[in-house]
Design a protein around this motif. Structure first.
Motif, PDB file in Angstrom:
ATOM      1  N   GLY A 195       0.590  -1.164   0.210  1.00 61.67           N
ATOM      2  CA  GLY A 195      -0.191   0.193   0.351  1.00 61.67           C
ATOM      3  C   GLY A 195       1.132   1.113   0.018  1.00 61.67           C
ATOM      4  O   GLY A 195       2.325   1.248  -0.255  1.00 61.67           O
ATOM      5  N   LEU A 212      -7.881   9.289  -4.529  1.00 61.89           N
ATOM      6  CA  LEU A 212      -7.142   8.501  -3.786  1.00 61.89           C
ATOM      7  C   LEU A 212      -8.685   7.247  -4.146  1.00 61.89           C
ATOM      8  O   LEU A 212      -8.281   5.926  -4.876  1.00 61.89           O
ATOM      9  N   THR A 213      -9.730   7.159  -5.005  1.00 63.21           N
ATOM     10  CA  THR A 213     -10.290   6.350  -5.276  1.00 63.21           C
ATOM     11  C   THR A 213      -9.571   5.756  -6.454  1.00 63.21           C
ATOM     12  O   THR A 213     -10.100   4.820  -6.940  1.00 63.21           O
ATOM     13  N   GLU A 216      -6.511   3.929  -5.858  1.00 66.07           N
ATOM     14  CA  GLU A 216      -6.935   2.258  -5.729  1.00 66.07           C
ATOM     15  C   GLU A 216      -7.029   2.037  -6.803  1.00 66.07           C
ATOM     16  O   GLU A 216      -7.154   0.102  -6.651  1.00 66.07           O
ATOM     17  N   GLU A 217      -8.115   2.372  -7.889  1.00 65.86           N
ATOM     18  CA  GLU A 217      -8.731   1.881  -8.614  1.00 65.86           C
ATOM     19  C   GLU A 217      -7.944   1.195 -10.210  1.00 65.86           C
ATOM     20  O   GLU A 217      -7.960  -0.242 -10.345  1.00 65.86           O
ATOM     21  N   THR A 219      -4.308   1.401  -9.731  1.00 67.27           N
ATOM     22  CA  THR A 219      -3.108   0.525  -9.491  1.00 67.27           C
ATOM     23  C   THR A 219      -3.301  -0.762  -8.321  1.00 67.27           C
ATOM     24  O   THR A 219      -2.639  -1.894  -8.719  1.00 67.27           O
ATOM     25  N   GLY A 220      -4.491  -1.074  -8.360  1.00 64.45           N
ATOM     26  CA  GLY A 220      -4.819  -2.131  -7.269  1.00 64.45           C
ATOM     27  C   GLY A 220      -4.041  -1.876  -5.853  1.00 64.45           C
ATOM     28  O   GLY A 220      -4.130  -3.108  -5.113  1.00 64.45           O
ATOM     29  N   LYS A 221      -3.315  -1.195  -5.343  1.00 65.43           N
ATOM     30  CA  LYS A 221      -3.209  -1.258  -3.634  1.00 65.43           C
ATOM     31  C   LYS A 221      -3.565   0.050  -3.606  1.00 65.43           C
ATOM     32  O   LYS A 221      -3.836   1.074  -3.823  1.00 65.43           O
ATOM     33  N   PRO A 222      -4.014  -0.537  -1.793  1.00 60.27           N
ATOM     34  CA  PRO A 222      -4.341   0.884  -1.112  1.00 60.27           C
ATOM     35  C   PRO A 222      -3.851   2.129  -0.114  1.00 60.27           C
ATOM     36  O   PRO A 222      -2.628   1.852  -0.051  1.00 60.27           O
ATOM     37  N   VAL A 223      -4.329   2.690  -0.139  1.00 58.18           N
ATOM     38  CA  VAL A 223      -4.151   4.088  -0.017  1.00 58.18           C
ATOM     39  C   VAL A 223      -3.773   4.555   2.607  1.00 58.18           C
ATOM     40  O   VAL A 223      -5.179   3.929   2.466  1.00 58.18           O
TER      41      VAL A 223
END
Length: 501
Positions: A195, A212-213, A216-217, A219-223
């Motif tokens: 992340g 932020l949304t 995440e969509e 890269t597939g990595k969470p903030v």
């Protein structure tokens, strides 16, 4: 490989706040009951920290160890690079000087030795601690350097550590820098990233939410968190990049004006940190003679190359201006700054320059010879100033021996030997003791003497800087807990070890 559970923080570039976030997590894990150690395989910094056994490591790792509530050791920073000339650094290995090396030679000749040192230190820490919080350097996306880098993804692989990527939104372009860094990573390294954290945020978080949304969509990595900028944090800075944040101009709203001379090879400027916490002090860093004005106190801090920085003082006109102000302001030299205040500096072995001897500022009756051996140790003694005596502690890091060539007006009694020098009027003072102003009683009296010289009333109660630092560690940890999903990070750390153990 490791028994301890590691977590690594890397950045999209330098100065994104990696050191501060590692410090926060050292404190957080320690608060949560985990025996925690910091680790940075290779640090480049002119701010040093002396371990209890007299070894030299990067100051950031020493401070991170303090945040974790443990004693710092050289295994927490086995390789320290201290720039001393253009394209050249002193390589410090496990706290002791190894060689002066050009950048190309270091990259080609030191790589295998560096790998061995890093593996050994990780192994030692993994046996002694439950958590290792690892700090990277620069960016893992520096593809021209990655084949022989010793501080980012190669270290993550050695430690089998998951990685959190940090971006600095204050610089602008944070989503581009985060996405670009991820895309330039090798696929197996990208998979190691659990992340990202966005650091130094200012403003309304609602305006950031759509970004932020999208991130995440895409890269597939969470903030994992967005950390607001935190002002007035009494924790040592990692390197001189922070000096650009400070003004060079006086602040007439403060009673005392403190000018710190910022030469090119300035080192251990954290010596002045306690003054930032004093309500009546304004600290500024000056690089030109016209910025000096009429300060109450001038500090000449440490230097990694005293002779080159002394030449800078002459070329910039600062040397003449400092000399002119010697009867109006108190001048205080520390380490390299102390050496500059003397009659002469000799460099017979051409360690710092090709000048065999250079005239100093001639403000103290001392002469210094630059030596091949470096003195690194914790020190304590009794300081005499203003007809008063103070028990003081500090640390020494210097390649030079200084002798008195006039009346011996030593500053600190080291129980039989003397350190430092002062003039009869106590207007020019010098010492090898780094951390001298961290001694609360001495600092209080020193500042009150400056106040008295201006006709101001003394301040009888000043806060302990050591206590302020402890409070700063707790404040930082609380701030990060509030804005970062620590439970999710814990979960992802454990999942990573389970899947990659």
């Amino acid at each position: 490989m490791t028994k301890a559970i590691p977590l690594m923080f890397q950045g999209t570039n330098s100065d994104v706040g990696k050191s501060v976030i590692v410090t926060a997590f050292c404190r957080i894990f320690a608060q949560d009951g985990h025996k925690t150690a910091p680790f940075k395989s290779q640090n480049m910094s002119l701010n040093s920290y002396i371990t209890i056994d007299g070894k030299e490591i990067g100051r950031a790792q020493g401070v991170q160890a303090e945040a974790a509530g443990i004693q710092a050791t050289t295994d927490m920073n086995p390789i320290l690079l201290k720039p001393n000339r253009e394209y050249q650094s002193q390589v410090v290995v496990h706290g002791k000087p190894y060689l002066n090396m050009e950048a190309g030679a270091y990259r080609s000749d030191f790589f295998q030795m560096g790998l061995k040192l890093i593996k050994g230190s990780l192994s030692v820490l993994s046996e002694k601690f439950e958590r290792i919080v690892i700090e990277g350097a620069g960016s893992p996306a520096e593809i021209n350097l990655n084949d022989r880098e010793l501080v980012n993804m190669r270290v993550a692989r050695m430690a089998n550590a998951p990685v959190i990527l940090i971006g600095d939104i204050d610089k602008g372009g944070v989503f581009a820098s985060l996405v670009g860094t991820l895309q330039l990573m090798e696929p197996e390294d990208r998979d190691r990233v659990i992340g990202v954290i966005i650091n130094k945020f200012r403003g309304d978080i609602r305006l950031l939410e759509s970004g932020l949304t999208w991130f995440e969509e895409y890269t597939g990595k969470p903030v994992l968190g967005v950390i607001p900028y935190l002002d007035h944090l009494n924790i040592d800075a990692e390197d001189s990049l922070i000096l650009n944040q400070y003004s060079s101009n006086p602040n007439r709203e403060k009673d005392l004006d403190i000018a710190v001379i910022q030469y090119p090879k300035i080192s251990n400027f954290t010596d002045v940190d306690p003054f930032f916490a004093e309500p009546d002090c304004h600290v500024r860093f000056v690089t030109r003679a016209d910025q000096l004005h009429n300060p109450d106190l001038m500090i000449l801090p440490g230097s990694k190359n005293t002779i080159e920085d002394l030449l800078f003082l002459r070329k910039s006109g600062l040397a003449q201006k400092i000399t002119e102000l010697q009867t109006k302001a108190v001048i205080f030299g520390i380490c390299g700054g102390y050496q500059m205040l003397g009659e002469k500096i000799a460099d017979p072995f051409a360690i710092e320059s090709m000048n065999p001897e250079l005239e100093g500022l001639q403000l103290l009756p001392i002469r210094t010879t630059i030596t091949k051996d470096k003195r690194t140790e914790l020190s304590n003694g009794t300081l005499t100033l203003f007809d008063k005596r103070f028990d003081v502690t500090g640390y020494e890091i210097h390649m030079g021996e200084t002798e008195s060539i006039g009346e011996n007006l030593g500053l600190i009694d080291l129980y039989g030997q003397w350190d430092g020098c002062k003039t009869t009027e106590e207007k020019v003072i010098g010492t090898y003791f780094h951390g001298i102003f961290h001694n609360d009683e001495f600092r209080k009296e020193f500042l009150n003497q400056l106040r008295g010289a201006k006709g101001l009333e003394p301040i009888e109660e000043r806060e302990s800087f050591t206590q302020l630092r402890e409070e700063a560690f707790d404040r930082l940890a609380s701030h990060v807990r509030k804005h970062v999903n620590v439970p999710l990070i814990e979960q992802k750390m454990l999942e990573f070890q389970k899947n990659n153990g």
